[in-house]
Scaffold this active site. Structure first.
Site, PDB file in Angstrom:
ATOM      1  N   HIS A 144       8.525  51.917  76.424  1.00  0.00           N
ATOM      2  CA  HIS A 144       9.683  52.816  76.236  1.00  0.00           C
ATOM      3  C   HIS A 144      10.336  53.047  77.476  1.00  0.00           C
ATOM      4  O   HIS A 144      11.116  53.997  77.408  1.00  0.00           O
ATOM      5  CB  HIS A 144       9.399  53.590  75.263  1.00  0.00           C
ATOM      6  CG  HIS A 144       9.276  52.892  73.885  1.00  0.00           C
ATOM      7  ND1 HIS A 144       8.999  53.852  72.994  1.00  0.00           N
ATOM      8  CD2 HIS A 144       9.360  51.743  73.304  1.00  0.00           C
ATOM      9  CE1 HIS A 144       8.557  53.155  71.835  1.00  0.00           C
ATOM     10  NE2 HIS A 144       8.910  51.896  71.999  1.00  0.00           N
ATOM     11  N   GLU A 194       3.592  57.322  73.908  1.00  0.00           N
ATOM     12  CA  GLU A 194       4.371  58.402  73.313  1.00  0.00           C
ATOM     13  C   GLU A 194       3.581  59.777  73.249  1.00  0.00           C
ATOM     14  O   GLU A 194       2.159  59.581  72.970  1.00  0.00           O
ATOM     15  CB  GLU A 194       5.048  58.356  71.911  1.00  0.00           C
ATOM     16  CG  GLU A 194       5.809  57.058  71.609  1.00  0.00           C
ATOM     17  CD  GLU A 194       6.021  56.710  70.225  1.00  0.00           C
ATOM     18  OE1 GLU A 194       5.717  57.529  69.428  1.00  0.00           O
ATOM     19  OE2 GLU A 194       6.251  55.497  70.097  1.00  0.00           O
ATOM     20  N   ASP A 245      -0.361  51.897  62.860  1.00  0.00           N
ATOM     21  CA  ASP A 245       0.948  51.528  63.064  1.00  0.00           C
ATOM     22  C   ASP A 245       0.979  49.997  62.831  1.00  0.00           C
ATOM     23  O   ASP A 245       1.286  49.288  62.031  1.00  0.00           O
ATOM     24  CB  ASP A 245       1.656  52.166  64.211  1.00  0.00           C
ATOM     25  CG  ASP A 245       3.061  51.554  64.500  1.00  0.00           C
ATOM     26  OD1 ASP A 245       3.673  50.914  63.711  1.00  0.00           O
ATOM     27  OD2 ASP A 245       3.609  51.818  65.544  1.00  0.00           O
ATOM     28  N   LYS A 303       7.365  52.653  58.479  1.00  0.00           N
ATOM     29  CA  LYS A 303       8.561  52.181  59.357  1.00  0.00           C
ATOM     30  C   LYS A 303       9.129  51.148  58.314  1.00  0.00           C
ATOM     31  O   LYS A 303       8.607  50.097  57.975  1.00  0.00           O
ATOM     32  CB  LYS A 303       7.968  51.428  60.527  1.00  0.00           C
ATOM     33  CG  LYS A 303       7.790  52.337  61.603  1.00  0.00           C
ATOM     34  CD  LYS A 303       7.270  51.577  62.857  1.00  0.00           C
ATOM     35  CE  LYS A 303       7.088  52.179  64.088  1.00  0.00           C
ATOM     36  NZ  LYS A 303       6.324  51.505  64.995  1.00  0.00           N
ATOM     37  N   HIS A 346      10.815  56.660  62.869  1.00  0.00           N
ATOM     38  CA  HIS A 346      12.024  55.804  63.500  1.00  0.00           C
ATOM     39  C   HIS A 346      11.643  54.493  64.339  1.00  0.00           C
ATOM     40  O   HIS A 346      10.374  54.401  64.257  1.00  0.00           O
ATOM     41  CB  HIS A 346      12.760  56.719  64.289  1.00  0.00           C
ATOM     42  CG  HIS A 346      11.931  57.283  65.499  1.00  0.00           C
ATOM     43  ND1 HIS A 346      12.690  57.284  66.858  1.00  0.00           N
ATOM     44  CD2 HIS A 346      10.671  57.056  65.774  1.00  0.00           C
ATOM     45  CE1 HIS A 346      11.848  57.731  67.704  1.00  0.00           C
ATOM     46  NE2 HIS A 346      10.517  57.383  67.037  1.00  0.00           N
ATOM     47  N   ARG A 347      12.406  53.736  64.908  1.00  0.00           N
ATOM     48  CA  ARG A 347      11.977  52.744  65.729  1.00  0.00           C
ATOM     49  C   ARG A 347      12.698  53.139  67.340  1.00  0.00           C
ATOM     50  O   ARG A 347      13.411  54.030  67.337  1.00  0.00           O
ATOM     51  CB  ARG A 347      12.660  51.418  65.252  1.00  0.00           C
ATOM     52  CG  ARG A 347      12.116  50.912  64.133  1.00  0.00           C
ATOM     53  CD  ARG A 347      10.737  50.747  64.152  1.00  0.00           C
ATOM     54  NE  ARG A 347       9.764  50.075  65.081  1.00  0.00           N
ATOM     55  CZ  ARG A 347       8.933  48.699  64.710  1.00  0.00           C
ATOM     56  NH1 ARG A 347       8.955  48.379  63.800  1.00  0.00           N
ATOM     57  NH2 ARG A 347       8.470  48.399  65.749  1.00  0.00           N
TER      58      ARG A 347
HETATM   59  P1  PGA Z   1       8.768  50.657  68.490  1.00  0.00           P
HETATM   60  O1  PGA Z   1       7.618  52.077  68.904  1.00  0.00           O
HETATM   61  O2  PGA Z   1       9.887  51.067  67.605  1.00  0.00           O
HETATM   62  O3  PGA Z   1       9.114  50.212  69.822  1.00  0.00           O
HETATM   63  O4  PGA Z   1       7.701  49.826  67.648  1.00  0.00           O
HETATM   64  C1  PGA Z   1       7.446  52.952  68.081  1.00  0.00           C
HETATM   65  C2  PGA Z   1       5.855  52.978  67.743  1.00  0.00           C
HETATM   66  O5  PGA Z   1       5.231  52.230  68.188  1.00  0.00           O
HETATM   67  O6  PGA Z   1       5.355  53.885  66.813  1.00  0.00           O
HETATM   68 ZN    ZN Z   2       3.239  53.412  66.943  1.00  0.00          ZN
END
Ligand code: PGA
Ligand code: ZN
Length: 461
Positions: free
Chosen positions: A163, A172, A326, A351, A379-380
């Site tokens: 990201h 993150e 995830d 998601k 979110h994404r």
């Molecule tokens: P992504 O990242 O939307 O790029 O998959 C979000 C996450 O990994 O939680």
């Molecule tokens: Zn994730």
């Protein structure tokens, strides 16, 4: 009077990264309703298919013209002909679209095509019933009503991984204002700390280091997770919220898993490659040093053994954070069931575009709740200005969500919608509480007597 679909149109629009995405506009006798589909970058390999025009050079092969065509030429005529009532038949509509696709991962029509329609149908249903979207989704899920639970917003304020362009492998690093008393106060705490963090980063690395990543978090030149967490400690202290804001991390480790090892130097070649046991030790060390309450995707999407071992050992760890799947679970009841059997985690990242319909996402959430897991709405990284997930979070009483930094329109639109919902509920005299430190278990607040309609059959209507 039922609400029938009279037309469905779709178009290619942009997401927050400047890539094309699907927009659906669906009309009933009650009005026109939209759905804008988000898109991931650290996408799990088990997610439903996001259909892209890879054979075209337009938008570098990322166009979604085929998905748009699938909505207008295949889904629209078939759905309109079925004369579903969008007020009462969201599950049937979603099941019908899955059948129309006919593949397991929505490989024919594309999850991005199907989801746009599903979201628009949910909105059309709420409007037909003259209730807010969150209330419609609550009823769809069979969740308790009182009190309404406002979620803890997890603000992703430091971006790494795929990201951002810095050298941090972890994707993150988040702030969770668990010590707030309302979502409105939590947003203020998050925003003030975000600004304090900018000052801290400017002082340490200079103003050029305050550029941001895909989710609006800063991306200073750091590599180690401890450097990121130290910056947060300083920012929280500077903002005056020590003890009231806790931390969370999503390393998104599938992205740096190579040949059985976790390569923390994937971006700068200097950090170590760790064995699964080594990475587990690193996490446990960080738990003792920082107020971490949630860890998402600590291990790769098929490294089941390490997930299970980490959870088993977690029983010995004091104040073990919530461990959220995830890429591991991809909002898919089959993967959630497998994770439950293997005791791999105790939280589900939710998601909607990972699975491709609103009903299937609700089913995955209910299955998670039925095993006393937490559910963390997300979110994404490629987002849109659609605020659907704010209503989903309140309707499902998930107690927490993540939707990026308290900055950038596609992120703040969700936080703003949550504050609107809180104001609306309070103004109408409804019982509403902020999940706070109870974010993992808030779903069952107010009693368990009604229970949830747990659809072990995804479309268990
Ligand atoms: P992504 O990242 O939307 O790029 O998959 C979000 C996450 O990994 O939680
Ligand atoms: Zn994730």
């Amino acid at each position: 009077m039922p609400s029938h679909i009279t037309s469905i149109t779709a178009a290619q629009r942009l997401d927050s990264r400047g890539n094309p995405t699907v927009q659906v506009r669906l009309t009933t006798n009650k009005g026109t309703f939209t759905g804008l589909v988000p898109s991931g970058a650290s996408t799990g390999i088990h997610e439903a298919l996001e259909l892209r025009d890879t054979s075209s050079t337009a938008y570098g092969g990322k166009g979604v013209k085929q998905a748009v065509h699938n909505v207008t030429s295949i889904i629209a005529p078939a759905l309109i002909e079925k004369k579903f009532d969008v007020e009462t038949q969201l599950k049937e509509i979603d099941a019908f679209m899955c059948e129309l696709d006919g593949t397991k991962g929505k490989k024919k029509l594309g999850a991005n095509a199907i989801l746009g329609v599903s979201m628009a149908c949910a909105r059309a249903g709420a409007a037909g019933l003259k209730i807010p979207l969150y209330e419609h989704l609550r009823l769809e899920a069979g969740a308790l009503k009182a009190p309404y639970i406002m979620p803890v917003p997890f603000f992703n304020v430091l971006n790494g991984g795929v990201h951002s362009g810095n050298t941090m492998a972890f994707q993150e690093i988040m702030l969770a204002p668990t010590g707030a008393t309302s979502i409105t106060e939590a947003v203020q705490m998050g925003a003030e700390t975000y600004h304090a963090l900018k000052t801290v980063i400017t002082k340490k690395f200079g103003p050029a280091a305050t550029g941001i990543g895909d989710e609006g978090g800063f991306a200073p030149p750091i590599s180690k997770p401890s450097e990121a967490l130290d910056l947060l400690v300083e920012a929280v202290e500077k903002a005056g919220y020590t003890g009231k804001i806790q931390f969370a991390m999503d390393p998104a480790s599938s992205e740096f898993f190579r040949e059985g090892q976790y390569d923390l130097g994937i971006k700068d070649k200097t950090s170590p490659k760790l064995t699964p046991a080594g990475l587990s030790d690193l996490y446990r060390e960080l738990f003792t040093k920082y107020p971490i309450v949630l860890l998402e995707d600590p291990f790769a999407e098929d490294d089941w053994e390490t997930w299970s071992a980490f959870m088993a050992k977690g029983k010995e760890v004091k104040d073990m954070p919530e461990i959220v799947g995830d890429d591991l679970t991809v909002t898919n009841v089959e993967r959630v069931r497998e994770a439950q059997q293997k005791k791999a985690c105790n939280g589900l990242l939710l998601k909607i575009n990972q699975i491709g319909t609103v009903s299937e996402a609700i089913a995955a959430a209910n299955l998670a709740f039925s095993h006393s897991w937490g559910v963390f709405v997300s979110h994404r990284s490629g987002e849109t200005t659609d605020d659907f997930i704010a209503d989903l979070t309140v309707g499902l009483r998930t107690g927490h969500l993540k939707t990026g930094a308290p900055a950038r329109g596609e992120r703040v639109v969700k936080y703003n919608r949550l504050m609107d919902i809180e104001d609306e509920l309070k103004a109408s005299g409804e019982d509403v509480v902020y999940a706070g430190t109870e974010f993992r278990t808030a779903h069952s607040a107010g009693g368990k007597e009604e229970g949830t309609k747990v659809p072990f059959n995804v479309f268990g209507y």
